[in-house]
Design an enzyme around this catalytic site. Sequence first.
Site, PDB file in Angstrom:
ATOM      1  N   LYS A 126       0.755  -1.589  -0.083  1.00 20.84           N
ATOM      2  CA  LYS A 126      -0.366   0.115   0.323  1.00 20.84           C
ATOM      3  C   LYS A 126       0.968   1.455   0.083  1.00 20.84           C
ATOM      4  O   LYS A 126       0.657   2.261  -0.758  1.00 20.84           O
ATOM      5  CB  LYS A 126      -0.607   0.039   1.039  1.00 20.84           C
ATOM      6  CG  LYS A 126      -1.851   1.906   1.681  1.00 20.84           C
ATOM      7  CD  LYS A 126      -2.343   0.821   2.729  1.00 20.84           C
ATOM      8  CE  LYS A 126      -1.608   1.532   3.741  1.00 20.84           C
ATOM      9  NZ  LYS A 126      -1.828   2.917   4.508  1.00 20.84           N
ATOM     10  N   ASN A 127       1.598   1.660   0.779  1.00 24.91           N
ATOM     11  CA  ASN A 127       2.491   2.578   0.937  1.00 24.91           C
ATOM     12  C   ASN A 127       3.828   2.689  -0.511  1.00 24.91           C
ATOM     13  O   ASN A 127       4.440   3.535  -0.281  1.00 24.91           O
ATOM     14  CB  ASN A 127       3.835   2.347   2.456  1.00 24.91           C
ATOM     15  CG  ASN A 127       2.197   2.355   3.429  1.00 24.91           C
ATOM     16  OD1 ASN A 127       0.951   2.813   2.956  1.00 24.91           O
ATOM     17  ND2 ASN A 127       2.485   2.381   4.753  1.00 24.91           N
ATOM     18  N   CYS A 178      -5.808  11.694  11.978  1.00 27.10           N
ATOM     19  CA  CYS A 178      -6.240  10.214  11.900  1.00 27.10           C
ATOM     20  C   CYS A 178      -6.170   9.758  13.446  1.00 27.10           C
ATOM     21  O   CYS A 178      -5.505  10.527  14.625  1.00 27.10           O
ATOM     22  CB  CYS A 178      -5.722   9.771  10.635  1.00 27.10           C
ATOM     23  SG  CYS A 178      -4.237   9.177  11.227  1.00 27.10           S
ATOM     24  N   ARG A 187      -0.197  14.086  12.715  1.00 22.59           N
ATOM     25  CA  ARG A 187       0.200  14.521  11.207  1.00 22.59           C
ATOM     26  C   ARG A 187       0.001  15.525  10.710  1.00 22.59           C
ATOM     27  O   ARG A 187      -0.126  15.588   9.811  1.00 22.59           O
ATOM     28  CB  ARG A 187      -0.625  12.946  10.878  1.00 22.59           C
ATOM     29  CG  ARG A 187      -0.484  11.153  12.173  1.00 22.59           C
ATOM     30  CD  ARG A 187      -0.908  10.696  11.295  1.00 22.59           C
ATOM     31  NE  ARG A 187      -0.376   9.998   9.834  1.00 22.59           N
ATOM     32  CZ  ARG A 187      -0.308   9.382   8.746  1.00 22.59           C
ATOM     33  NH1 ARG A 187      -1.765   8.568   9.085  1.00 22.59           N
ATOM     34  NH2 ARG A 187       0.614   8.390   8.110  1.00 22.59           N
ATOM     35  N   ASP A 205       4.541   0.499  12.297  1.00 21.24           N
ATOM     36  CA  ASP A 205       3.256  -0.153  11.630  1.00 21.24           C
ATOM     37  C   ASP A 205       2.743  -1.492  12.581  1.00 21.24           C
ATOM     38  O   ASP A 205       1.942  -2.083  11.943  1.00 21.24           O
ATOM     39  CB  ASP A 205       3.316   0.513  10.232  1.00 21.24           C
ATOM     40  CG  ASP A 205       2.892   1.174   9.490  1.00 21.24           C
ATOM     41  OD1 ASP A 205       3.134   1.959   8.599  1.00 21.24           O
ATOM     42  OD2 ASP A 205       2.634   2.427  10.435  1.00 21.24           O
ATOM     43  N   ARG A 233      -8.225  -0.332   4.553  1.00 20.93           N
ATOM     44  CA  ARG A 233      -7.610  -0.186   4.759  1.00 20.93           C
ATOM     45  C   ARG A 233      -6.564  -0.449   3.701  1.00 20.93           C
ATOM     46  O   ARG A 233      -5.530   0.569   2.693  1.00 20.93           O
ATOM     47  CB  ARG A 233      -7.367   1.747   4.853  1.00 20.93           C
ATOM     48  CG  ARG A 233      -8.292   2.546   5.251  1.00 20.93           C
ATOM     49  CD  ARG A 233      -8.024   3.872   6.458  1.00 20.93           C
ATOM     50  NE  ARG A 233      -7.178   4.495   5.587  1.00 20.93           N
ATOM     51  CZ  ARG A 233      -6.501   4.730   6.683  1.00 20.93           C
ATOM     52  NH1 ARG A 233      -6.925   4.494   7.709  1.00 20.93           N
ATOM     53  NH2 ARG A 233      -4.952   5.054   6.832  1.00 20.93           N
TER      54      ARG A 233
HETATM   55  C1  EPZ Z   1       3.508   6.796   6.141  1.00 18.56           C
HETATM   56  O1  EPZ Z   1       2.930   7.756   6.515  1.00 18.56           O
HETATM   57  C2  EPZ Z   1       3.234   5.740   6.531  1.00 18.56           C
HETATM   58  N1  EPZ Z   1       2.190   6.456   4.369  1.00 18.56           N
HETATM   59  C3  EPZ Z   1       2.951   5.477   7.321  1.00 18.56           C
HETATM   60  O2  EPZ Z   1       1.899   3.975   7.388  1.00 18.56           O
HETATM   61  C4  EPZ Z   1       4.096   5.103   8.615  1.00 18.56           C
HETATM   62  O3  EPZ Z   1       3.218   5.164   9.729  1.00 18.56           O
HETATM   63  C5  EPZ Z   1       4.781   6.078   8.554  1.00 18.56           C
HETATM   64  O4  EPZ Z   1       5.106   6.539   6.536  1.00 18.56           O
HETATM   65  C6  EPZ Z   1       6.180   6.393   9.788  1.00 18.56           C
HETATM   66  O5  EPZ Z   1       6.605   5.020   8.700  1.00 18.56           O
HETATM   67  C7  EPZ Z   1       2.534   6.213   3.743  1.00 18.56           C
HETATM   68  O6  EPZ Z   1       3.370   5.661   2.985  1.00 18.56           O
HETATM   69  C8  EPZ Z   1       1.011   6.864   3.174  1.00 18.56           C
HETATM   70  P1  EPZ Z   1       6.034  10.208   8.564  1.00 18.56           P
HETATM   71  P2  EPZ Z   1       3.664   9.833   6.257  1.00 18.56           P
HETATM   72  O7  EPZ Z   1       5.759  11.735   7.853  1.00 18.56           O
HETATM   73  O8  EPZ Z   1       4.441  10.062   5.352  1.00 18.56           O
HETATM   74  C9  EPZ Z   1       6.173  13.538  11.853  1.00 18.56           C
HETATM   75  C10 EPZ Z   1      -0.389   2.627   7.752  1.00 18.56           C
HETATM   76  O9  EPZ Z   1      -0.160   1.859   8.595  1.00 18.56           O
HETATM   77  N2  EPZ Z   1       6.000  15.011  11.160  1.00 18.56           N
HETATM   78  O10 EPZ Z   1       7.361   9.076   8.285  1.00 18.56           O
HETATM   79  O11 EPZ Z   1       2.904  10.620   7.400  1.00 18.56           O
HETATM   80  C11 EPZ Z   1       5.092  12.167  12.019  1.00 18.56           C
HETATM   81  O12 EPZ Z   1       3.766  13.446  12.975  1.00 18.56           O
HETATM   82  C12 EPZ Z   1       0.430   4.334   7.765  1.00 18.56           C
HETATM   83  O13 EPZ Z   1       0.780   2.183   6.885  1.00 18.56           O
HETATM   84  C13 EPZ Z   1       5.806  16.361  10.796  1.00 18.56           C
HETATM   85  O14 EPZ Z   1       6.226  16.427  12.534  1.00 18.56           O
HETATM   86  O15 EPZ Z   1       5.522   9.203   7.584  1.00 18.56           O
HETATM   87  C14 EPZ Z   1       5.120  11.232  12.690  1.00 18.56           C
HETATM   88  O16 EPZ Z   1       5.490  11.675  13.925  1.00 18.56           O
HETATM   89  C15 EPZ Z   1       0.740   4.664   9.212  1.00 18.56           C
HETATM   90  N3  EPZ Z   1       6.008  16.651  10.236  1.00 18.56           N
HETATM   91  C16 EPZ Z   1       6.728  11.119  11.884  1.00 18.56           C
HETATM   92  O17 EPZ Z   1       6.997  12.617  11.514  1.00 18.56           O
HETATM   93  C17 EPZ Z   1       5.972  16.362   8.764  1.00 18.56           C
HETATM   94  O18 EPZ Z   1       5.531  17.440   8.089  1.00 18.56           O
HETATM   95  C18 EPZ Z   1       6.563  10.354  11.052  1.00 18.56           C
HETATM   96  O19 EPZ Z   1       5.664  11.035   9.408  1.00 18.56           O
HETATM   97  C19 EPZ Z   1       5.202  14.607   8.657  1.00 18.56           C
HETATM   98  C20 EPZ Z   1       6.013  13.727   9.187  1.00 18.56           C
END
Ligand code: EPZ
Length: 418
Positions: A22-23, A116, A121, A305, A397
């Site tokens: 998915k990701n 969410c 996020r 995850d 999802r």
């Molecule tokens: C991706 O989300 C995945 N989703 C998430 O999977 C996964 O949990 C996450 O990466 C971490 O591995 C997809 O790829 C579609 P991040 P993403 O930006 O890109 C903080 C699932 O269950 N952050 O790496 O949104 C954020 O709050 C989903 O399949 C900021 O502070 O994750 C979090 O603490 C859930 N500012 C951390 O970074 C930003 O601008 C990781 O977020 C962006 C993120």
Amino acid sequence: METLSINGGRELSGELEIVTAKNSLLPILAGSIISDKEIIINKVAKFSDVLYMTKILESLGVKLQFNNDSLYINSKYADKFVVNDDFTKKVRSSIFMLGPLLSRFRKAKVAYPGGCNIGNRPINLHIKGLESLNVKIEEKHGYIICDGRNMKASEVHLDFPSVGATENIMMASVRLKGVTTIYNCAREPEIEDLQNFLNSIGCKVSGAGSSTITIEGVQTFKASTFTPINDRIVAGTYLIACAMCGGNIRLIGCEKKYNQALIGKLKQSGALINEKGNTTEIIVKNRLKSIPSIETQPYPGFPTDLQNQILALQTITKGTSIIVENLYESRFKICTELSRMGADINVKCRMAIINGVNKLYGAKVVASDLRGGAGLVLAGLVAEGYTTIEDIYHIDRGYLSIEEDFCKLNADIKRIKS
Ligand code: EPZ
């Protein structure tokens, strides 16, 4: 409303083919609007999030056509750059339409993605990274409005290795004259998969998988046929399910190298895991030992995850386990539901302390998010008696048909449509 009904207590056995990730699919689909040439994505797993992403692309003028699990995409006539909140509320990852739309149209207007159930996020790293490319960004009336007329290749330093921010900046840079370098970027396998996809359509991206990615701008693209990697989180979920229920399963297309952190922990607790080609086998004969401590980290650390799923395992292992969730501020919602099944868990902020019990008992529980829902399925599979899980749309999802998968592995689980 649909629910899952599980009659727990059976060992798992058999084999299962793991679907594409998915990701990986979500950023790859977003990136398909960059090119004006034909793209075919093979083995597309039709998760509900993926199907929503195809709807977003259609709303922008992209032509898409499924032929079984192959998806034909043609963005030649795409002419819109606005993604409204009907979509961004449903698929949070629509936020990484910003980069591709800026690449294609030098402008983008995307509604703010909702938070969410696992945390608020933020998207500050996306905004800051795009501003490093000289994108002018306004945030008003619930929209992120990007003006990329003066975008230029540059150096981008991420304060945190955000997966989505890394992907957005990669895709925003592919048509910028010169070389863009992203420092401190995410190293997830799905980032490398996105690089491989972008290069298959004619881009020049290198370094994905390390913490520095380089993008050399191109102006022309080529037709591409691409197959994404398989879903390491789905595969990890099923490995943990067998660790809980006992038995022997084989996962075809489960790349051990993408689940090293999990496999190390499962072996530490007494599971037998080996790999033959692209098949990973797990054998569990006795009740496993608790894993003393687990901390979620960006890849290659333990994946957030899989945190809820391994937490469900710790509720029935021998001993005490401490789990720290470093990525999200509220990813322990599963604990209240597990406690209703007899688990002994104490949650303090980002830490959960789990004392293993001999048995869980079936109950009526509610899924509150995707991976928490998956964790509840695992608990139901091992619990004595019947478990009913509500709000299973969360699970759909990220799992194609979790009940069909587990039926193939000898579980007694069915989807009830009421
Ligand atoms: C991706 O989300 C995945 N989703 C998430 O999977 C996964 O949990 C996450 O990466 C971490 O591995 C997809 O790829 C579609 P991040 P993403 O930006 O890109 C903080 C699932 O269950 N952050 O790496 O949104 C954020 O709050 C989903 O399949 C900021 O502070 O994750 C979090 O603490 C859930 N500012 C951390 O970074 C930003 O601008 C990781 O977020 C962006 C993120």
